[in-house]
Design an enzyme around this catalytic site. Sequence first.
Site, short mmCIF file in Angstrom:
data_model
loop_
_atom_site.label_atom_id
_atom_site.label_comp_id
_atom_site.label_asym_id
_atom_site.label_seq_id
_atom_site.Cartn_x
_atom_site.Cartn_y
_atom_site.Cartn_z
N MET A 2 153.17 50.20 17.75
CA MET A 2 152.21 50.39 18.97
C MET A 2 152.84 50.61 20.17
SD MET A 2 149.41 47.52 17.92
CE MET A 2 148.36 47.73 16.30
N HIS A 61 145.74 39.15 14.40
CA HIS A 61 146.73 39.83 13.49
C HIS A 61 147.61 38.56 12.93
CE1 HIS A 61 150.03 43.03 12.70
NE2 HIS A 61 149.52 42.53 11.78
N HIS A 65 155.94 46.97 18.73
CA HIS A 65 156.39 46.06 17.82
C HIS A 65 158.02 46.02 18.12
CE1 HIS A 65 152.58 46.74 15.20
NE2 HIS A 65 152.44 45.91 16.30
N HIS A 97 153.08 46.01 25.23
CA HIS A 97 152.74 45.78 23.64
C HIS A 97 153.54 46.81 22.97
CE1 HIS A 97 151.53 43.81 19.66
NE2 HIS A 97 151.12 45.01 19.48
N HIS A 103 150.84 36.98 15.16
CA HIS A 103 151.30 38.40 15.72
C HIS A 103 151.05 38.78 16.88
CE1 HIS A 103 152.62 42.50 16.09
NE2 HIS A 103 153.78 42.10 15.47
N HIS A 104 149.66 38.77 17.16
CA HIS A 104 148.88 38.85 18.37
C HIS A 104 147.36 38.42 18.21
CE1 HIS A 104 148.25 43.12 17.00
NE2 HIS A 104 147.03 42.72 17.39
N GLN A 128 140.05 38.40 17.61
CA GLN A 128 140.75 39.20 16.39
C GLN A 128 142.12 38.70 16.47
OE1 GLN A 128 142.19 43.13 16.75
NE2 GLN A 128 140.65 43.59 15.50
#
Length: 914
Positions: free
Chosen positions: A346, A204, A276, A274, A137-138, A202
């Site tokens: 977000m 997602h 969704h 950014h 997703h990111h 990180q």
Amino acid sequence: MRTPCKADIHLLSVRRLKYFQTQRTDGSTAAADRMEVPVSFVLVLAFICLSHSLELQNALDRLKRSQEHVVSDPSDCVSRTRQPVSANPHNFSVDIRMPAVVPAASDTYLCTAFSVPTSQDAYIVDFRPHASMDTVHHMLLFGCLTPVSTSSYWDCGSVQGTCEDEASIMYAWGRNAPPTKLPKDVGFKVGRSSAISHFVLQIHYGDVSAFRDHHRDCSGLTLQMTSKPQPFIAGIYLLMSVDTVILPGKKETNADMACDYSSYPIYPFAFRTHTHHLGKVVSGYRIRGGKWSLIGRQSPQLPQAFYPANKDVSVKYGDTIAGRCVFTGEGRTSKTYIGATSADEMCNFYIMYYMDSRHAVPYMTCMEPGSKELFQHIPDEANMPIAVSPADINSMMHMRHSTDHQDNRLLWNDNKEALDQDYHLEQVGGWPLDSLQVGQVSGLALDSDSNLVIFHRGDHHWGADSFNSQARYQQRSVGPIQQSTILVVDPIKGTILKASGRDMFYLPHGITTDKNNNYWVTDVALHQVVKVSSDGRDRTVLALGEAFTPGSDSSHFCQPTDVAVDGDTGNIFVSDGYCNARILKFSADGRYLSEWGAGSSDRRRRIPFRIPHSLVFLPDRQEVCVADRENGRIQCFIAQTGEFVKEIKKEEFGGEVFAITYSPAGDGLIFAVNGESPFGSAPLRGFVIDYSTLDILDIFKPEEKEFKMPHDMVERGDGCVFVGDAGSKSVFKFTTEKLHRSVKKAGIEVQELEEMETFVQTKLRPEHNMSKAAAVQEKQTVARHEAYTEAAEKKKSAAQPSRGQAVLPAIITTLLLVPLLLLLSTGLFICWRKNNRCEVKSEPSSVGGIWGKIRGKAVGSLNLGNFFASHKGYSRQGFDQLSTEGSDQDRHDVDSSDSENEEYSALPPPHPPS
């Protein structure tokens, strides 16, 4: 995927059964009974083809997953540090990858940590993502001193988080964003004297269904790094909304953020948005003295890259930084909150900036909502959604084929061959529609509307008697050219839109435009560089040099040839020229700044310019490249300092390079045309050269008539290249469009339908970098990415069973079809003998009709041209890869020597005029 074999056999079965039933109703029971046997043959054949297609589908699935950097063997993806291939010990790269993970549930956040691989200070100058939005997703890259875990990876979506201390975001990626390069002299500082000794990646994972086949994920980043100190340090300023509630069914909800800035000046050079699925547009601004200045604005539904920011906007103490995200609640039945899952929303606006290394702050945030009074004055554009076309969405779906050039080169072993086959410039016949009636065409440029600008000599010619031995013009008494020497031409039709430049010039040479659409021209007879307004009033805004007076000091030129303009600073660069062997740099108001001659990494072998004939400014690298005509080479220099960067010298040039231009597409493309040389016999042609690898990707030439003296060229940005020919007094147009190209697939020749190459449509019109060579237009070519994509499809085709593997099915098919034809012929003969009136119609159900379908000649048939064209990958529409300026890593990746062979200085031979 419905395979051709399965589709055609199914059609055959249905129509055969229908035919047999018809025969029974006519009383031909015996013949029909005898013809029931082929049905079983058809079913067996269908089963074979179905098994064959499933094997092909599995192969394609395996290839697709390999392109997404997922593996089944954990040992296949490990973090590693790669030392540079070049001799420069300062540069190295670091791969940061997930260690073959399988997320257990949707909306899982996983982290992995890596130590900075040096005990000294180091600087990140380039980020290259390795991920697909089908899987990821990111992802975010953090820098900190102490990660929260020493495990190979951990769940960081819970309370555990990423770092024990304060974490700084250095990079963010989503929706198949392309690689990000930093400006020259800018880097993210890590290592000894920074607060960053570890990287934490990180990721997602939004939808765990991507892992239903139990593959393991190795998504991540490659960091290009250097130990060479950078004078400017990069950082991220994040504006983020934390308390917005999007009401169900409400057409528009605004999430606002604003904070006062209270640190040293920062200079934004990139931004990223950014949200969704509900986000429509995200905008960021600087507010100073009540005036809102746009930093950047984009749809978060497009690839979430770092896009070039408005470079006219800097931020200093006392300013306010503000942002707005616009959401829609249409289609939702409940409230939507800001949160971490895919069902939440977000609102993030990232600003990538640089600041002086002495005062660098690597990471800053703003989470304040701002006052309603403040946002009453936000520009209306902040609430204007940016349309995302189906083509944009389709391109995002297919972008996994191009997220990393290095992996592409591993996957496609011979990308040069693919480029040679699939990226080719061809002349556009019948252009222009009407004769332009021009003299010797000496210069070409583009205006702010992407129209072609032609600079020509009217009824004047440069001949042997034009100058004396002191380079003084001998035909001054004839007067200036009375015709309009500057023509603005429609690039599509070739019709003249505007004409100017009468009674101003004697022997025109080079032309370019600046961001205000002024023309910067050179006249070799006047020995001047002239800035002319484009308002049609033939007004000279600025003149450099003394008219008709050649010289070699900072206030005189001697037959200057060309001008390049830095769209950001307004600085101009002059190639001077036929008498002098130098490049001069001036400020936008004409103040002399510096000059330099030829470049070499070994000053003992310095080879002077021999007619620096054409200039191009590279806005994404902050470099100036020179066509050194009589030396037959292209040399590139750092625009700020004149420091030598690289040289391009090819045997194919034949000893002379007349003109060059540039496109930032891919890793950068240099376009060049050569000229006749007394030392070689190479034909006159155009060349497309990969700036990074120095490989020749394409060679092109006119089809209707030959070049005589190709003198200047310009690349429009939509796949079109124009070449002005002084010898034939004409302009040629070339394009990469493909029309009715005949191809062979599996031994069957088919004719593709008319097909136009799809080019990048940038959503924001750039306001700067309008140099002749690299005007960044609304349309940007992705020829190399298209070539890479088509190469990937060839690999997919290669995933089909080999010829040897296909022999057995072919034999079985043939053995089945032979008795089928015999039985069919027998039945028809019996029918004819009994009734003498059996009609046999030429229907698509006939065997000939079936083969016609396979060959693509029947209505509703499988046309292989359409089939392969429809699977050709994507065209990166709707975004422009950030590559604002060249990094040190790029500069040292190639050998900086003048040539692979030793060169010696020699007196230049007499040169012909042009």
